[in-house]
Write an enzyme that holds these catalytic residues in place. Sequence first.
Site, mmCIF file in Angstrom:
data_model
loop_
_atom_site.group_PDB
_atom_site.id
_atom_site.type_symbol
_atom_site.label_atom_id
_atom_site.label_comp_id
_atom_site.label_asym_id
_atom_site.label_seq_id
_atom_site.Cartn_x
_atom_site.Cartn_y
_atom_site.Cartn_z
ATOM 1 N N THR A 215 0.882 -1.175 0.000
ATOM 2 C CA THR A 215 0.000 0.000 0.000
ATOM 3 C C THR A 215 0.914 1.217 0.000
ATOM 4 O O THR A 215 2.136 1.100 0.138
ATOM 5 C CB THR A 215 -0.888 0.052 1.265
ATOM 6 O OG1 THR A 215 -0.072 0.469 2.369
ATOM 7 C CG2 THR A 215 -1.534 -1.279 1.580
ATOM 8 N N ASP A 216 0.316 2.383 -0.118
ATOM 9 C CA ASP A 216 1.148 3.596 -0.142
ATOM 10 C C ASP A 216 1.902 3.776 1.171
ATOM 11 O O ASP A 216 3.041 4.212 1.193
ATOM 12 C CB ASP A 216 0.281 4.825 -0.433
ATOM 13 C CG ASP A 216 -0.217 4.796 -1.866
ATOM 14 O OD1 ASP A 216 0.418 4.095 -2.693
ATOM 15 O OD2 ASP A 216 -1.249 5.423 -2.147
ATOM 16 N N CYS A 217 1.237 3.438 2.285
ATOM 17 C CA CYS A 217 1.924 3.621 3.564
ATOM 18 C C CYS A 217 2.670 2.379 4.027
ATOM 19 O O CYS A 217 3.527 2.460 4.902
ATOM 20 C CB CYS A 217 0.940 4.108 4.627
ATOM 21 S SG CYS A 217 -0.563 3.139 4.739
ATOM 22 N N TYR A 218 2.351 1.224 3.466
ATOM 23 C CA TYR A 218 3.038 -0.030 3.802
ATOM 24 C C TYR A 218 3.507 -0.694 2.508
ATOM 25 O O TYR A 218 2.899 -1.640 2.022
ATOM 26 C CB TYR A 218 2.095 -0.983 4.551
ATOM 27 C CG TYR A 218 1.647 -0.480 5.906
ATOM 28 C CD1 TYR A 218 2.487 -0.562 7.012
ATOM 29 C CD2 TYR A 218 0.367 0.064 6.096
ATOM 30 C CE1 TYR A 218 2.079 -0.116 8.260
ATOM 31 C CE2 TYR A 218 -0.058 0.505 7.340
ATOM 32 C CZ TYR A 218 0.813 0.424 8.413
ATOM 33 O OH TYR A 218 0.409 0.855 9.640
ATOM 34 N N PRO A 219 4.595 -0.192 1.920
ATOM 35 C CA PRO A 219 4.964 -0.622 0.568
ATOM 36 C C PRO A 219 5.567 -2.018 0.442
ATOM 37 O O PRO A 219 5.473 -2.649 -0.593
ATOM 38 C CB PRO A 219 6.004 0.434 0.148
ATOM 39 C CG PRO A 219 6.559 0.967 1.425
ATOM 40 C CD PRO A 219 5.454 0.895 2.426
#
Lengths: 398, 133
Positions: A138-142
Site C-alpha cells: 500500500t502507499d503507507c506499507y509498501p
Amino acid sequence: MAVEKTFQEINERIKKGQAVVVTAEELVNMVKEKGVTRVTSEVDVVTTGTFGPMCSSGAFLSLGHSKPRIKMNKVWLNDVPAYSGIAAVDAFIGATEVPEDDPLNSVHPGEFRYGGGHVIQDLVARKKVLLKATGYGTDCYPRREIETEITIDDINEAILFNPRNAYQNYNCAVNLSTRTIYTYLGMLKANLANAHYSTSGQLSPLLKDPMFKTIGVGTRIFLGGGIGYVVWNGTQHFPGVNQDDNGQSYGHAGATLSVLGDLKQMSPRWLVGTSMLGYGATLTVGIGIPIPLLNEEICRYAAAGDDELYAPIMDYSDAFPNLNSSNLGYVSYAELKSGKITVNGKEVPTAPVSSYPRAREIAGTLKQWIQKGDFLLGEPVQLLPNADAGIKVNTLKG
Amino acid sequence: MSSKKVVLRFGADIADQPIIYKLVKDYDLVINILKANVNPQKEGTLVMDITGVNTEQGIEYLRRLGVRVQSLTEEIIQNEEKCVSCGACTDICPTGALYMERPDMVVRFNSDRCVVCHLCVKACPMKAMEVRF
Ligand code: SF4
Ligand code: SF4
C-alpha cells in the site's frame, strides 16, 4: 455465627503473610477431619490446578514494524499459518493450526507433529522462530514480503489469549465399535478395551467453585507458569448439572473460561505443544485458580473429593460424533483414578490425558505464591453465569 | 549376566516343536517370553529375553531349525524432560512397560518389559517416547 470473609480481608492477610492457604487436595482431607465450619474459619484460600490439552488456545503477537513497513496479509511462524486479519503487524496463532503441507489424516492416523501449540511452546522457550509474511503493498506499507527470525523478546507484545479453557468437567471416553479410533482424548481401542478421561478431579478449578460464587471477570490465576486473568466466560460455556435418566444428579459440568496473560512471562513447562494422533495439534495448558473461602457454602463445594465427583461415560465411536447426548452412566474420579472401571458389565482399564502430578504442582505453586504475599486475589468485577442462568445450547442446522 | 532381546519368527512347519524347552534344557538358558503370537496360518512370532552363557549356541540352534532370529537393536526410551505424566500411554502399552504409580499418578517406564512395538511412540501427545538404535 457463620463465617463471612471478603476478598479485601483475605488480601490484607495475604499482604501481611498471614493468609492460610491449602491446596484443594489438602482441603478435602481437612474438611473430613475437622468439618466445614472450622475449616472455613481457619482457611482463607484454596488453590486448584489442571494441566491438560486445551484446544481453544492461542496467542496474539504484535510483531513490530519492518523497514520499510509491510501490511502483513499472510503470516507464517515456522510454516504454521497465523491469522493476520487484525492489523498491519498483528497476528493470532491458534493452537490447532497446522502447516499447509501437513498430510493431515491423508495417511490415517495422521501424526500432527508440529502445529500452533508447538509454535507457542517454542516462543515461550525463547527459541528462534521463522517469521514469513507477505503483503499486497500500500502507499503507507509498501513492502511485499519479509522473512526473518524472531524470538519472543524481539517482538513487541505476546499475549496468550485462550477463548475456551479449563472445562469444568469432561467425558470419560470409550469406544464401542470394532476398530481403534483416534480422538482428542487419545487412542481408544476397539470393543471397549480402554477408557480415557481428562480433568484433575478434586484439584480441578471449576469443579471446586461449581456455581461461580468466586470466579469471574478479573479473577487472577496461574496461567502457563505466569500470572493471567479470567476475562470472560469461555466459549461454549453451558453450565448445568449432569443427571441420569432417573433425575439423579451427578454434579456440575459444562462451564468454561476465557483466559488471558502475558506470554512473555510464561514457561514452556506449562504450555506444551501437543500432537493427538489422528486428531490434530493442540496445546497443553497449565491453569490454577485460587478460591477464597468466603463462607461455608464455598468451602463445602471446594471440599468435594474424587469419590464425590463424577464424569459421564461417552461412546466416541457413535454417540459423540453424532451429537447424541445419551451416555453409558457415570463414574467417579476415584474409580477413574484407580485404573479400572466397569462399563456395560465389563472391566475396562482407564488412563487420563491430563496430568495429575502437574495439576498438583500447579496448586502447590499457586499456594506458595499466595503464602509469600506475591499473589493477591483479583476480586471479580462480574461473576460468570452459572447453572441457574439457564443458558441453552444452539446447534447448527444443515 | 547380560540378557539379549530377540524376535523369533517361525513358519507353520515348526510351530509345534518344543523349541523353548530345548533352549532351557539343552542350552541352560533363562527364557522370558515378552510377547507371543500365532497367526491363523500357524506362523508364529515370539519376542523374548535370553540370559545364559550359551546364548549364542542357543541362537545357532534356532537358526538351524529355520527360525528367523532378529536381535532387538532398537530401543525405546522415555524422555523424562518431555514426559508430563499425562498417562495417555499407560493403557495403550500392551506389556505394562509404561505404567502409573499410584496414588501419585506418576508415569514410569520399565524398559525391561518393553517389546518395542512403537505404539507409545505414536500415541504419546508430547512425543516423549523415543526410538534409539
Ligand atoms: S503419553 Fe507421553 S507424556 Fe503422557 S505419560 Fe506417556 S510418555 Fe509421558
Ligand atoms: S514400545 Fe512403548 S507401547 Fe510398546 S511395549 Fe514398549 S513401552 Fe510399551
